[in-house]
Design a protein around this motif. Structure first.
Motif, PDB file in Angstrom:
ATOM      1  N   THR A 297       0.824  -1.223   0.000  1.00 25.19           N
ATOM      2  CA  THR A 297       0.000   0.000   0.000  1.00 25.19           C
ATOM      3  C   THR A 297       0.856   1.271   0.000  1.00 25.19           C
ATOM      4  O   THR A 297       0.611   2.196  -0.758  1.00 25.19           O
ATOM      5  CB  THR A 297      -0.908   0.023   1.259  1.00 25.19           C
ATOM      6  OG1 THR A 297      -1.650  -1.181   1.278  1.00 25.19           O
ATOM      7  CG2 THR A 297      -1.837   1.222   1.258  1.00 25.19           C
ATOM      8  N   TYR A 298       1.865   1.275   0.871  1.00 29.30           N
ATOM      9  CA  TYR A 298       2.672   2.494   1.007  1.00 29.30           C
ATOM     10  C   TYR A 298       3.930   2.474   0.141  1.00 29.30           C
ATOM     11  O   TYR A 298       4.900   3.177   0.412  1.00 29.30           O
ATOM     12  CB  TYR A 298       3.035   2.729   2.480  1.00 29.30           C
ATOM     13  CG  TYR A 298       1.894   3.341   3.249  1.00 29.30           C
ATOM     14  CD1 TYR A 298       1.597   4.698   3.118  1.00 29.30           C
ATOM     15  CD2 TYR A 298       1.083   2.576   4.070  1.00 29.30           C
ATOM     16  CE1 TYR A 298       0.545   5.276   3.797  1.00 29.30           C
ATOM     17  CE2 TYR A 298       0.017   3.134   4.755  1.00 29.30           C
ATOM     18  CZ  TYR A 298      -0.248   4.483   4.620  1.00 29.30           C
ATOM     19  OH  TYR A 298      -1.296   5.050   5.296  1.00 29.30           O
ATOM     20  N   MET A 299       3.888   1.671  -0.913  1.00 26.47           N
ATOM     21  CA  MET A 299       5.045   1.567  -1.801  1.00 26.47           C
ATOM     22  C   MET A 299       5.433   2.956  -2.325  1.00 26.47           C
ATOM     23  O   MET A 299       4.584   3.716  -2.780  1.00 26.47           O
ATOM     24  CB  MET A 299       4.667   0.669  -2.988  1.00 26.47           C
ATOM     25  CG  MET A 299       5.798   0.403  -3.921  1.00 26.47           C
ATOM     26  SD  MET A 299       5.315  -0.922  -5.062  1.00 26.47           S
ATOM     27  CE  MET A 299       6.765  -0.970  -6.089  1.00 26.47           C
ATOM     28  N   ALA A 300       6.725   3.271  -2.230  1.00 23.88           N
ATOM     29  CA  ALA A 300       7.272   4.533  -2.750  1.00 23.88           C
ATOM     30  C   ALA A 300       6.573   5.753  -2.160  1.00 23.88           C
ATOM     31  O   ALA A 300       6.342   6.740  -2.858  1.00 23.88           O
ATOM     32  CB  ALA A 300       7.202   4.557  -4.276  1.00 23.88           C
ATOM     33  N   ASN A 301       6.262   5.702  -0.880  1.00 25.75           N
ATOM     34  CA  ASN A 301       5.624   6.864  -0.248  1.00 25.75           C
ATOM     35  C   ASN A 301       6.438   8.133  -0.548  1.00 25.75           C
ATOM     36  O   ASN A 301       7.658   8.170  -0.348  1.00 25.75           O
ATOM     37  CB  ASN A 301       5.543   6.633   1.262  1.00 25.75           C
ATOM     38  CG  ASN A 301       5.080   7.884   1.965  1.00 25.75           C
ATOM     39  OD1 ASN A 301       5.884   8.643   2.476  1.00 25.75           O
ATOM     40  ND2 ASN A 301       3.791   8.122   1.955  1.00 25.75           N
ATOM     41  N   PRO A 302       5.771   9.183  -1.038  1.00 26.67           N
ATOM     42  CA  PRO A 302       6.510  10.374  -1.485  1.00 26.67           C
ATOM     43  C   PRO A 302       7.340  11.056  -0.392  1.00 26.67           C
ATOM     44  O   PRO A 302       8.439  11.549  -0.672  1.00 26.67           O
ATOM     45  CB  PRO A 302       5.410  11.313  -1.993  1.00 26.67           C
ATOM     46  CG  PRO A 302       4.244  10.431  -2.290  1.00 26.67           C
ATOM     47  CD  PRO A 302       4.331   9.261  -1.358  1.00 26.67           C
TER      48      PRO A 302
END
Ligand code: PLP
Length: 424
Positions: A297-302
């Protein structure tokens, strides 16, 4: 402050801790540079770099500002079907930072997950090549790759995870001090083996020891010969912890897949990445089902990517290789007297890692707490290891102070032998 600690004691589960007999915890109010500021205003030098991720010091203004700016514009968005500048810029930087040929970046939300991703890549790669039976990896005795199921299964099989054997996939293991054991496993179980995984050169959370770069060179040759993948977990050893940017540089070879995490964001927020070669990525994509099957879900959170990018700015600007060489010299000198102490079995130093291995058991918790408070140095010994992995920005005064505290602790008598072999 007492109310907060009482609530913590009554309701929060800390890592590797009992709720029946909760160990004491210290209340941290803020942290800057190498120092933790406790609620009562006292400070402790973070000699553990908060489990080895705080490379540039706590609350580094460049990283904090980058995270703040990013949070105001775009704090999160799903990565399936959407992308964003911080992820693109960070991937571009990571490709520059990692060995040539590693150019496909898969962002993960923690080190353990990046290891799971690497293992899945290896299995899917072999599947795509027409070897569906190759579903296992070889890992090294004394290794540690994380606390999730697949990562536990790749960690030392007799370490702290034995209780969970029933829910762990079974893999093969070899001895990092004897390459022939690896060659034998690969020879005998070759039909089942998708790849080999290790912490290159420095085994951190399980064994706190170093092994020969020659082993890595031989591993590379064996993997090439047998058509299996070489995975390096540089989560602890990377970003100059042992001197060079990557620990595996000592061997002059490169892996097919590499995991990075911890210091990637300078210890500001969780983020990891699994970086694969084009060959691995293209082979996986050419096989069935035509896509790599993972997507948190939080892949590559900005915000995390912005922190990573700012941290890589600092890695590019600072001469950490020189700083770590200085820290190594200071640790060598500062820890050498421990060798003569009755409860000390070994002293090991490489880069910004200093380890005192005790003979029987660590000093009693009361002695550990006394030394921490007296010297103002935060240490977190585990198993038989009193160690430091200080922030890479630690100056001579800081390293000297850490070494003094470790010397005093190592001189204490052994405490009771613990029931379990606790991690970190
Ligand atoms: N791999 C190595 C070499 C580690 O040292 C660790 C953590 O100590 C991990 C993986 C797991 O990382 P995380 O705690 O971010 O899941």
């Amino acid at each position: 402050m007492d109310d907060l600690l009482a609530f913590d004691r009554a309701h929060i589960w800390h890592p590797y801790a009992s709720v029946a007999k909760p160990p004491p915890v210290r209340l941290v109010k803020e942290a800057h540079g190498v120092n933790l500021v406790l609620h009562d205003g006292s400070t402790l030098v973070d000699a553990v770099s908060s489990w080895w991720c705080v490379a540039h010091g706590h609350s580094h203004p460049h990283i904090v500002e980058a995270m703040r700016r990013q949070a105001e514009r775009l704090s999160h968005v799903m990565f399936g079907g959407l992308t964003h500048e911080p992820a693109i810029a960070l991937a571009e930087r990571l490709v520059q930072f990692t060995p040539p040929g590693l150019d496909r970046v898969f962002f993960a939300d923690s080190g353990s997950i990046s290891v799971e991703v690497a293992a899945k890549m290896a299995v899917q790669y072999q599947h795509a090549r027409g070897f569906p039976r190759k579903g296992k990896l070889v890992a090294l005795l004394g290794g540690y790759h994380g606390d999730t199921c697949c990562a536990m299964a790749l960690s030392d099989p007799d370490g702290m995870h034995t209780l969970f054997r029933s829910i762990m996939p079974q893999h093969y293991f070899a001895d990092p001090l004897d390459f022939s054991s690896l060659a034998r496993v690969v020879e005998e179980q070759g039909d089942e083996i998708a790849g080999v995984i290790c912490e290159p050169y420095f085994q951190a959370a399980n064994a706190m020891r170093f092994y020969s770069p020659d082993y890595l060179r031989q591993m590379r040759a064996l993997c090439d010969e047998k058509g299996i993948l070489l995975i390096f977990d540089e989560i602890a050893s990377g970003f100059h912890r042992t001197g060079p940017l990557w620990a595996h540089e000592r061997a002059g070879i490169a892996p097919d897949i590499m995991c990075v995490g911890k210091a990637l964001t300078g210890g500001h927020v969780t983020l990891a990445a699994t970086i694969a070669s084009a060959r691995v990525a293209e082979t996986i994509s050419a096989g069935s089902p035509g896509a790599f099957m993972h997507g948190p879900t939080y892949m590559a959170n900005p915000i995390a990517c912005a922190a990573g990018l700012a941290s890589l700015d600092l890695f590019a600007q600072a001469d950490y290789a020189a700083a770590v060489a200085r820290i190594e010299g200071e640790l060598r000198e500062g820890l050498a007297p421990c060798r003569a102490m009755p409860n000390v079995a070994d002293v090991r130093v490489s880069g910004a890692v200093g380890v005192v291995e005790v003979k029987t058991a660590l000093p009693a918790q009361a002695d550990i707490d006394r030394v921490i408070t007296r010297h103002g140095v935060w240490l977190r010994p585990f198993s038989r290891y009193i160690y430091t992995m200080p922030p890479l920005v630690s100056d001579t005064v800081t390293v000297t102070r850490i070494a003094e505290a470790i010397r005093e602790l190592a001189a204490c008598p052994a405490g009771p032998v613990p029931e379990g072999d606790f991690h970190e």
